[in-house]
Structures are given as C-alpha cells and as structure tokens.
Design a protein around this motif. Structure first.
Motif, PDB file in Angstrom:
ATOM      1  N   GLU A  18       0.833  -1.206   0.000  1.00 42.46           N
ATOM      2  CA  GLU A  18       0.000   0.000   0.000  1.00 42.46           C
ATOM      3  C   GLU A  18       0.867   1.256   0.000  1.00 42.46           C
ATOM      4  OE1 GLU A  18      -2.504  -0.449   3.365  1.00 42.46           O
ATOM      5  OE2 GLU A  18      -3.836  -1.907   2.405  1.00 42.46           O
ATOM      6  N   GLN A  19       1.929   1.269   0.813  1.00 45.95           N
ATOM      7  CA  GLN A  19       2.821   2.434   0.873  1.00 45.95           C
ATOM      8  C   GLN A  19       3.537   2.648  -0.461  1.00 45.95           C
ATOM      9  OE1 GLN A  19       5.282   1.404   4.222  1.00 45.95           O
ATOM     10  NE2 GLN A  19       3.872   2.310   5.729  1.00 45.95           N
ATOM     11  N   ARG A  20       3.969   1.570  -1.063  1.00 53.48           N
ATOM     12  CA  ARG A  20       4.643   1.658  -2.360  1.00 53.48           C
ATOM     13  C   ARG A  20       3.685   2.190  -3.438  1.00 53.48           C
ATOM     14  NH1 ARG A  20       9.403  -1.452  -3.200  1.00 53.48           N
ATOM     15  NH2 ARG A  20      10.167  -2.409  -1.280  1.00 53.48           N
ATOM     16  N   THR A  21       2.447   1.766  -3.362  1.00 54.36           N
ATOM     17  CA  THR A  21       1.465   2.205  -4.351  1.00 54.36           C
ATOM     18  C   THR A  21       1.128   3.682  -4.175  1.00 54.36           C
ATOM     19  OG1 THR A  21       0.528  -0.035  -4.418  1.00 54.36           O
ATOM     20  CG2 THR A  21      -0.814   1.751  -5.334  1.00 54.36           C
ATOM     21  N   VAL A  22       1.043   4.140  -2.933  1.00 55.95           N
ATOM     22  CA  VAL A  22       0.804   5.561  -2.679  1.00 55.95           C
ATOM     23  C   VAL A  22       1.936   6.403  -3.265  1.00 55.95           C
ATOM     24  CG1 VAL A  22       0.704   7.347  -0.888  1.00 55.95           C
ATOM     25  CG2 VAL A  22      -0.642   5.259  -0.640  1.00 55.95           C
ATOM     26  N   ARG A  23       3.174   5.972  -3.040  1.00 45.90           N
ATOM     27  CA  ARG A  23       4.324   6.713  -3.586  1.00 45.90           C
ATOM     28  C   ARG A  23       4.288   6.735  -5.117  1.00 45.90           C
ATOM     29  NH1 ARG A  23       7.171   4.062   0.665  1.00 45.90           N
ATOM     30  NH2 ARG A  23       7.995   2.498  -0.784  1.00 45.90           N
ATOM     31  N   TYR A  24       3.914   5.627  -5.698  1.00 47.73           N
ATOM     32  CA  TYR A  24       3.811   5.533  -7.165  1.00 47.73           C
ATOM     33  C   TYR A  24       2.780   6.528  -7.701  1.00 47.73           C
ATOM     34  CZ  TYR A  24       2.122   3.647 -11.617  1.00 47.73           C
ATOM     35  OH  TYR A  24       1.700   3.505 -12.919  1.00 47.73           O
ATOM     36  N   LEU A  25       1.627   6.603  -7.058  1.00 47.30           N
ATOM     37  CA  LEU A  25       0.580   7.517  -7.501  1.00 47.30           C
ATOM     38  C   LEU A  25       1.001   8.972  -7.360  1.00 47.30           C
ATOM     39  CD1 LEU A  25      -2.551   5.727  -5.995  1.00 47.30           C
ATOM     40  CD2 LEU A  25      -1.847   5.779  -8.398  1.00 47.30           C
ATOM     41  N   MET A  26       1.749   9.271  -6.306  1.00 49.03           N
ATOM     42  CA  MET A  26       2.236  10.638  -6.128  1.00 49.03           C
ATOM     43  C   MET A  26       3.257  10.991  -7.206  1.00 49.03           C
ATOM     44  SD  MET A  26       2.492  10.761  -1.935  1.00 49.03           S
ATOM     45  CE  MET A  26       3.252  12.397  -1.926  1.00 49.03           C
ATOM     46  N   GLN A  27       4.089  10.020  -7.586  1.00 44.57           N
ATOM     47  CA  GLN A  27       5.041  10.242  -8.675  1.00 44.57           C
ATOM     48  C   GLN A  27       4.319  10.470 -10.001  1.00 44.57           C
ATOM     49  OE1 GLN A  27       7.511   6.750  -8.518  1.00 44.57           O
ATOM     50  NE2 GLN A  27       8.618   7.426  -6.693  1.00 44.57           N
ATOM     51  N   LYS A  28       3.153   9.867 -10.140  1.00 47.10           N
ATOM     52  CA  LYS A  28       2.352  10.038 -11.361  1.00 47.10           C
ATOM     53  C   LYS A  28       1.650  11.390 -11.389  1.00 47.10           C
ATOM     54  CE  LYS A  28       1.151   7.399 -14.217  1.00 47.10           C
ATOM     55  NZ  LYS A  28       1.572   7.171 -15.624  1.00 47.10           N
ATOM     56  N   GLY A  29       1.724  12.131 -10.276  1.00 47.09           N
ATOM     57  CA  GLY A  29       1.172  13.480 -10.277  1.00 47.09           C
ATOM     58  C   GLY A  29      -0.120  13.672  -9.521  1.00 47.09           C
TER      59      GLY A  29
END
Length: 267
Positions: free
Chosen positions: A179-190
């Motif tokens: 879940e934490q990794r996915t949140v970071r990924y979404l933030m990187q996507k903007g």
C-alpha cells in the motif's frame, strides 16, 4: 550584381555574385521579394537588408519543419533555432510570425498535451503541470490548460492505477508495504497524497472483498461437488455450475473454479 546561379543540389536556392565574385546565397522567396536581377546595383545597406530577410526566411522554414511532426511550445521552437545559432533578433521575428499565423500557441499546446497525458498515459495533474513548466509555459497558461483535466477523469485514472499497481505489489510484498509503495507511485504520477491514500484504501478493500468472494465460492463449490459425487462427470459439472449460479456467483468465476476442480480430479 553580375550573376545569379541556381544551386545544383538544393532546389529553390540561388547564389548571388557581386562584381564577378560569390557574395551570398538566397532562397527563391527572397529572390522574388527583392526582385533581384542581373545588372542591379546593390548598396551595402541593401545587401544587409537582403541577408537579414534571408536569415529570417531560413529560420522560419526550420521552425515550420520542426512543427510538421507535432505541436511545440514557444520555448521548444526557440531552443531549436538557437541550436542553429540564429541571432536573437531573427528568432524573435520568427516566433512572432508563427504566432500571427497561429502555428505557435502555448495554450493550445498545453491543452493538447493535457488531454493526451490524462487519457493515454493516465498522468496526474501534478505531473502534467511539471512537464508544461519544463516546456516553458507560464503559470497562468498551465492553469488554463489543466482545466481540460476534469474531476471524473482524474478519479477514474487514479482508481485504475491504484488497483493495478497494488495488485502487482502484493504479489511481492506484504499488504502494508504494498500500500505504501502504491501511494508513492501515484504521487510520482502526479496525484496528491490524500487522493492517492484514499484510492489505495479502496483498492485494498476491493482486493480483500475479492479474496472473501473466492473463499465463499470455494466453500459452496466443495459442498455441491460432494453432494453430486455419484453423477457422471458432465452432469455433475452442470449441476454444480447451476447451483453456484443460483447462489449469485459470477459465471466466469464459477467456470474457473470448476475447471480447476476437474483438472485436479483428472490428474
């Protein structure tokens, strides 16, 4: 002017000779614009005027060729012309001409980029904003361009990305880490952090619900599989499928479960 000679390798280009000596090249457009002809007397000022016009014509053609492949921002065109070492005055003149012809418009560029990025690449508003800033668009123009990104599309994009990414991560990591990794990924996507966290929470719950549904299907399937064990395989398959469908399970999930059971029994 003692001679006008057509260039052999470049069509619509001409060499100008003054007093029997090569002086400078011009395009056909410049030749016509200044009505150049053999025998004319050209002052130093007139020669300079012709050369400035020729430089502007070449810079303009370079810019048009650059624009023929895709839309460009003003900054991109300026950088392209700077690579050819055109004087800033010529570049400014070229940009102004392109704007007058509506071949360059940062707002149109920004709107087009936003639509493509949100629909095809699922980029979030923040990533699009950063990219447009790199392309030289002003803050006000960027904000206008981002109006193309409606709330519903943003919601659909972040939920689709969250579900797909979380499922991938949970094959390799524990749920919390995934879940934490996915949140970071979404933030990187903007996407902003709050929206990212909410989307991941929903995706996580959906995955849990799917697991529970699979458990229920397996539990009910095993019960009916045992109940109809005396029937021949085809009739048993049909009966169990019928009972599970009446229980509200999806046809695709039922078929997958039955195929797995049949494969085990045959093995």
């Amino acid at each position: 002017m003692t001679k006008i000679e057509a260039q052999k390798r470049r069509k619509h280009r001409f060499n100008i000779y003054l007093n029997q000596s090569y002086a400078f090249p011009v395009s056909e457009a410049t030749l016509v614009k200044f009505a150049l002809a053999k025998g004319q007397v050209l002052s130093a000022e007139r020669v300079a005027e012709i050369q400035v016009a020729e430089a502007a014509a070449q810079a303009y053609q370079t810019a048009v060729n650059y624009l023929s492949h895709q839309l460009r921002s003003e900054k991109e065109i300026r950088q392209r012309l700077q690579r050819d070492d055109w004087p800033e005055g010529v570049i400014d003149q070229t940009i102004q001409r392109l704007k007058e012809l509506r071949l360059v418009d940062d707002l149109v560029y920004g709107q087009s980029y936003t639509r493509t990025a949100m629909r095809l690449q699922k980029k979030g508003p923040g990533q699009i904003q950063r990219k447009l800033k790199e392309k030289g668009l002003s803050e006000s123009t960027i904000q206008q361009a981002l109006e193309e990104y409606d709330d519903q599309t943003a919601q659909d994009n972040i939920e689709e990305l969250a579900a797909k990414r979380l499922k991938q991560q949970m094959r390799k990591y524990a749920q919390r880490d995934s879940e934490q990794r996915t949140v970071r990924y979404l933030m990187q996507k903007g996407f902003d952090s709050d929206a990212a966290k909410q989307a991941v929470q929903r995706a996580s719950q959906d995955l849990v619900d799917d697991d529970l549904e699979d458990d229920k299907l397996d539990q009910q399937g095993q019960k009916y599989w045992r109940k109809y064990r005396r029937l021949d395989p085809k009739e048993r398959y049909f009966k169990v499928k019928q009972q599970l469908y009446r229980r509200g399970f999806e046809a695709g999930a039922i078929k997958q479960w039955l195929d797995q059971v049949m494969e085990k029994e045959e093995g």
